[in-house]
Write a protein that holds these residues in place. Structure first.
Motif, short mmCIF file in Angstrom:
data_model
loop_
_atom_site.label_atom_id
_atom_site.label_comp_id
_atom_site.label_asym_id
_atom_site.label_seq_id
_atom_site.Cartn_x
_atom_site.Cartn_y
_atom_site.Cartn_z
N GLU A 87 0.79 -1.13 -0.17
CA GLU A 87 -0.12 -0.30 0.18
C GLU A 87 0.86 1.56 0.29
N PHE A 88 2.32 1.62 0.73
CA PHE A 88 3.51 2.18 0.67
C PHE A 88 3.59 2.57 -0.65
N ILE A 89 3.89 1.45 -1.31
CA ILE A 89 4.30 1.92 -3.00
C ILE A 89 3.31 2.61 -3.74
N HIS A 90 2.29 2.10 -3.85
CA HIS A 90 0.97 2.33 -4.70
C HIS A 90 0.37 4.08 -4.00
N THR A 91 0.45 3.55 -2.46
CA THR A 91 0.45 5.36 -2.45
C THR A 91 1.11 6.65 -2.91
N ALA A 92 3.10 6.39 -2.56
CA ALA A 92 3.48 6.96 -3.44
C ALA A 92 4.19 7.20 -5.00
N THR A 93 3.52 6.14 -5.37
CA THR A 93 3.02 6.41 -7.31
C THR A 93 2.28 7.45 -7.50
N LEU A 94 0.55 6.97 -6.66
CA LEU A 94 0.13 8.41 -6.02
C LEU A 94 -0.01 9.82 -6.34
N LEU A 95 1.42 9.68 -5.16
CA LEU A 95 1.78 11.33 -4.58
C LEU A 95 2.56 11.79 -6.11
N HIS A 96 3.17 10.97 -6.84
CA HIS A 96 4.65 11.19 -7.48
C HIS A 96 2.88 11.29 -8.96
N ASP A 97 2.21 10.60 -9.37
CA ASP A 97 1.56 10.44 -10.18
C ASP A 97 0.72 11.47 -10.36
N VAL A 144 11.12 -11.36 -1.31
CA VAL A 144 9.96 -10.88 -1.15
C VAL A 144 10.73 -9.50 -1.80
N LEU A 145 11.90 -9.25 -1.28
CA LEU A 145 12.58 -8.09 -1.53
C LEU A 145 12.30 -7.91 -2.91
N LYS A 146 13.43 -9.16 -3.11
CA LYS A 146 13.55 -8.65 -5.13
C LYS A 146 12.17 -8.78 -6.15
N ILE A 147 11.19 -9.58 -5.87
CA ILE A 147 9.53 -9.18 -5.86
C ILE A 147 9.07 -7.72 -5.77
N LEU A 148 9.28 -7.04 -4.66
CA LEU A 148 8.50 -5.92 -4.44
C LEU A 148 9.35 -4.97 -4.69
N SER A 149 11.40 -4.86 -4.96
CA SER A 149 11.63 -3.61 -5.35
C SER A 149 11.38 -4.11 -6.76
N ASN A 150 11.21 -5.47 -7.63
CA ASN A 150 11.53 -5.18 -8.67
C ASN A 150 10.48 -4.39 -9.42
N ALA A 151 9.32 -4.75 -8.93
CA ALA A 151 7.84 -4.53 -9.14
C ALA A 151 7.56 -2.92 -9.08
N SER A 152 9.07 -2.41 -8.21
CA SER A 152 8.90 -0.63 -7.31
C SER A 152 9.48 0.09 -9.23
N ALA A 153 10.81 -0.75 -9.64
CA ALA A 153 11.43 -0.71 -10.61
C ALA A 153 10.44 -0.16 -12.11
N VAL A 154 9.77 -1.87 -12.09
CA VAL A 154 8.98 -1.46 -13.05
C VAL A 154 7.55 -0.57 -13.12
N ILE A 155 7.23 -0.29 -12.60
CA ILE A 155 6.03 1.17 -12.05
C ILE A 155 6.62 2.14 -12.90
N ALA A 156 8.25 1.91 -12.18
CA ALA A 156 8.71 3.80 -12.75
C ALA A 156 9.29 3.55 -14.24
N GLU A 157 9.62 2.41 -14.44
CA GLU A 157 9.65 2.20 -15.96
C GLU A 157 8.58 2.35 -16.66
N ILE A 179 2.61 -0.80 -21.48
CA ILE A 179 2.94 0.75 -19.97
C ILE A 179 1.78 0.08 -19.34
N ILE A 180 1.01 -0.16 -19.20
CA ILE A 180 -0.37 -0.75 -18.46
C ILE A 180 0.29 -1.52 -17.83
N GLY A 181 1.20 -2.84 -18.25
CA GLY A 181 1.85 -3.90 -17.74
C GLY A 181 2.19 -4.12 -17.10
N ALA A 182 3.16 -2.40 -17.03
CA ALA A 182 4.37 -2.17 -16.71
C ALA A 182 3.50 -1.04 -14.34
N LYS A 183 3.12 -0.36 -15.32
CA LYS A 183 3.13 0.64 -14.15
C LYS A 183 1.38 0.73 -13.27
#
Length: 337
Positions: A87-97, A144-157, A179-183
């Motif tokens: 949820e924090f990852i999602h909320t951070a991306t909303l603030l930036h978006d 877990v760290l790898k999965i979530l950190s990779n997702a964070s990088a992919v979202i940014a891409e 694009i939507i598959g990543a973000k």
């Protein structure tokens, strides 16, 4: 037999209520973690973060982590903190978006960047990203760290890819889906997959939950992109036609542009370049989307991905959790349209 979106809709409108009931107890623990971890000695941080976190969102992504854990009969509590990290990852991306898009409405409320300004929104988004990584590290699982950190990088891409595709009306369906598959879909997939890791399940269960989340995320975004033209601000929680005025080339626009005549294509080029953004222009755009079948076909595409999400659950035993996760897909592809 595979569950069908259409059969699910036969008796009553699909609802997120079964998923919310399934995860309600666990979600209380997640909310407690969120409340605790968004605190800071700097008052602006919890004030701004709380504005968005308490803004009426359904907690869809953390609920997916919790529901996936229930599906696997996971008896522990690690998924509570990890769902909070999601949820924090999602909320951070909303603030930036909202800063990137210049949005002034989110879930029917003024956006944080309008109230506190762009710099504060970006910096508090950074704070929430940092909190999410603290929670991941505390969990102690490198996987877990790898999965979530990779997702964070992919979202940014994905967000950068969307930015560079903005106002480019020749954007292809393939690039749009990338694009939507990543973000969007990457975090849905990761949210589900980490449940299999903490439950110590095999690669097959991990991949199945990844596929469920990924396909659900794509379906979810396809519907979002359709209802930007076919709903209202109260239903959507954002301004009608925001994507249109921002020059976001979504699947409905790609299809309508490809199917239109020379005048239609000229209109779409002008509109995506920001030269046709009045209410009348939006009405004309919506009429073109309907007459070319672009909206209907976008929704059909959403149902296709939704069915793939449902199919991915067939390896798991039938029960309350699977039923709730299936109905969540049906809800996602039928909402507000």
């Amino acid at each position: 037999m595979t569950a069908s979106i259409h059969r699910l809709n036969a008796d009553r409108p699909p609802s997120l209520d079964p998923m919310m009931a399934l995860t309600a107890h666990d979600l209380n623990h997640v909310n407690a973690v969120i409340l605790d971890r968004m605190q800071s000695d700097i008052p602006l941080i919890p004030e701004l973060a709380g504005h968005l976190i308490a803004g009426g969102g359904k907690r869809m992504r953390p609920m997916l982590t919790l529901a996936s854990a229930r599906l696997l009969d996971y008896p522990g509590a690690r998924h509570h903190r990890l769902a909070a990290a999601v949820e924090f990852i999602h909320t951070a991306t909303l603030l930036h978006d909202d800063v990137v898009d210049g949005s002034d409405l989110r879930r029917g409320r003024r956006t944080a960047n309008i109230i506190w300004g762009n710099p504060a929104s970006v910096l508090v988004g950074d704070f929430l990203f940092s909190r999410s990584f603290e929670l991941m590290v505390e969990d102690g699982s490198l996987k877990v760290l790898k999965i979530l950190s990779n997702a964070s990088a992919v979202i940014a891409e994905g967000e950068v890819n969307q930015l560079t595709a903005q106002r480019q009306v020749e954007t292809t369906e393939e690039r749009y889906l990338q694009i939507i598959g990543a973000k969007t879909a990457a975090l849905f997939a990761a949210a589900c997959r980490i449940a299999a890791v903490v439950a110590e399940r095999g690669e097959g269960d991990e991949q199945a939950l990844d596929a469920y989340g990924r396909n659900l995320g794509i379906a979810f975004q396809l519907v979002d992109d359709a209802i930007d033209y076919a709903s209202d601000a109260q239903t959507m929680g954002k301004g009608v036609g925001d994507d249109f005025r921002d020059g976001k080339v979504t699947l409905p626009v790609i299809l309508a542009h490809a199917r239109g005549d020379a005048d239609d294509r000229r209109f779409w080029r002008d509109a995506m370049q920001g030269h046709r953004v009045s209410d009348d222009d939006l009405a004309h755009a919506t009429a073109l989307l309907r007459s070319t079948g672009a909206l209907d076909d976008t929704m059909a595409c959403a149902r296709l991905y939704g069915q793939r999400a449902i199919d991915a659950l067939t390896r798991f035993p039938a029960g309350e959790a699977r039923s709730a996760m299936v109905e969540a897909v049906a809800f996602a592809v039928s909402r507000a349209y």
